[in-house]
Design a protein around this motif. Sequence first.
Motif: not given
Length: 210
Positions: A131-132, A143, A145, A166-170
């Motif tokens: 995706e990246y 990238l 949390a 950028k943040i993610d769901a971790r």
Amino acid sequence: MSMLTPPGMGGKYRITGDKYPRMRRPRNRGRIVVAAIAAVVALSLAGWGTLQLIDVFTGDGEKTSAAVRKTDCKPSPKQSAASVLPVALKPGQITVNVYNATPRGGLAKAAADELKKRGFTIGKVGNAPAEYDKKIPGSGMLLGAPAATNGPFSVLGTQLKGATTKIDARTTDDVDLLLGTAFKALDTKKDADTALATLANPAPAPSRKC
């Protein structure tokens, strides 16, 4: 001397016929003068009272406004490091995963080795997820949390200018450094150290001028 002649006149004024001199009281000029002075004093007092009312509605308002402006012009307190970096972290407290999102090989390992020399803890090293991969046009992306915005992003960002975040769901504390297609190398250690020092000891905010 006629019986109609007033006593004490000595015959000087003789009354004849139906006409006789009238005895008038002298005018009281003192009362007129007192009344005039009282009127002047009353007008003066009225004028003074009017001026006092004007001062109440205008003068005090200006003083209050000036006091407010003076309060607003107080110098702002010095900015502390905690206000910029709520969680003061050292590079060794941050685990960095380095991923190569460029078509060139070997960049992830070289960047990871350099970050390790600068004190960072290195986690995973390899190619970026699909995706990246080859989808980061800039120098790189950080990238992690949501909690990573409270320190790790700022510290790691001193090593690579222009990196986006950028943040993610971790829920883990590790942070990913994805190298973008424009990546050439990390910032020099000298520049990175200067950026870290500035982050830890920010310059005080300028005082407000009045």
